[in-house]
Design a protein around this motif. Structure first.
Motif, mmCIF file in Angstrom:
data_model
loop_
_atom_site.group_PDB
_atom_site.id
_atom_site.type_symbol
_atom_site.label_atom_id
_atom_site.label_comp_id
_atom_site.label_asym_id
_atom_site.label_seq_id
_atom_site.Cartn_x
_atom_site.Cartn_y
_atom_site.Cartn_z
ATOM 1 N N PHE A 1 5.791 13.086 31.211
ATOM 2 C CA PHE A 1 5.399 14.719 31.310
ATOM 3 C C PHE A 1 6.311 15.669 31.954
ATOM 4 N N GLN B 1 1.444 18.731 30.668
ATOM 5 C CA GLN B 1 1.693 19.265 29.414
ATOM 6 C C GLN B 1 1.318 18.623 28.281
ATOM 7 N N THR B 2 0.630 19.176 27.191
ATOM 8 C CA THR B 2 0.363 18.435 26.152
ATOM 9 C C THR B 2 1.327 18.655 25.065
ATOM 10 N N ASP C 1 1.133 20.313 22.466
ATOM 11 C CA ASP C 1 0.774 21.562 21.828
ATOM 12 C C ASP C 1 1.451 22.958 22.964
ATOM 13 N N THR D 1 0.098 23.333 25.846
ATOM 14 C CA THR D 1 -1.020 23.675 26.759
ATOM 15 C C THR D 1 -1.066 22.821 28.118
ATOM 16 N N ARG D 2 -1.778 23.264 29.139
ATOM 17 C CA ARG D 2 -1.658 22.503 30.484
ATOM 18 C C ARG D 2 -2.931 22.302 31.012
ATOM 19 N N THR E 1 -7.281 11.261 28.585
ATOM 20 C CA THR E 1 -6.123 11.517 28.772
ATOM 21 C C THR E 1 -5.378 11.041 27.195
ATOM 22 N N LYS F 1 -6.803 11.375 24.467
ATOM 23 C CA LYS F 1 -7.379 12.518 23.452
ATOM 24 C C LYS F 1 -6.526 13.659 23.542
ATOM 25 N N LEU F 2 -6.270 14.015 25.003
ATOM 26 C CA LEU F 2 -5.319 15.082 25.338
ATOM 27 C C LEU F 2 -3.951 15.077 24.698
ATOM 28 N N LEU F 3 -3.476 13.895 24.964
ATOM 29 C CA LEU F 3 -1.962 13.851 24.469
ATOM 30 C C LEU F 3 -2.081 13.853 23.034
ATOM 31 N N GLN F 4 -3.152 13.239 22.317
ATOM 32 C CA GLN F 4 -3.277 13.677 20.782
ATOM 33 C C GLN F 4 -3.387 14.989 20.432
ATOM 34 N N GLY F 5 -3.478 15.913 21.190
ATOM 35 C CA GLY F 5 -4.035 17.206 20.730
ATOM 36 C C GLY F 5 -5.267 17.787 20.706
#
Length: 138
Positions: free
Chosen positions: A58, A85-86, A88, A90-91, A120, A122-126
């Motif tokens: 990250f 930070q993802t 896309d 976003t944070r 986490t 899910k977040l990294l997959q957008g």
């Protein structure tokens, strides 16, 4: 003995620098760090290596926001939002509960974090995780 809550607050603030070496003075030489469900890192060198890998994963954002903090002697409990930070840009904050044990020298001897790994992922997959993050009680 240094105030355990202040030691943990310093540590969490330093996480924003994303520099493992900046954390070294706050970690005991034989400290143990574990994200529950993953192998523990034992010893300051292994912990700094682990954190360095996380910071590399990250590179654009990494911060801890303490939502609640409590102390019972040398044990400090934190409810945090850890921001990463993802893809896309976003944070979002990932909810994390952490337990820190501070030794008599004011160094963190044990750090254990508890969080939902699937959140986490899910977040990294957008995926939009906003409905899964605790609402601000204010």
């Amino acid at each position: 003995m240094p105030d355990p809550i202040e030691v943990v607050r310093q540590f969490c603030a330093l996480m924003e620098k994303r520099d493992p070496e900046a954390l070294r003075p706050l970690l005991a030489n034989d400290a143990v760090y574990q994200n529950v469900g993953m192998p523990a890192s034992t010893g300051v060198g292994a912990i700094l290596e682990n954190l360095g890998a996380q910071f590399s994963t990250f590179p654009d954002a990494y911060a801890f926001e303490i939502v609640n903090i409590a102390e019972n002697g040398p044990v400090v409990l934190t409810e945090r939002l850890d921001y990463i930070q993802t893809p896309d840009g976003t944070r979002p904050g990932v909810p994390v509960m952490g337990t820190f044990v501070v030794d008599g020298d004011g160094k963190i001897a044990r750090w254990t974090d508890y969080f939902d790994v699937s959140l986490t992922v899910k977040l990294l997959q957008g995926e939009d995780i906003s409905a899964l993050v605790p609402a601000d009680p204010a």
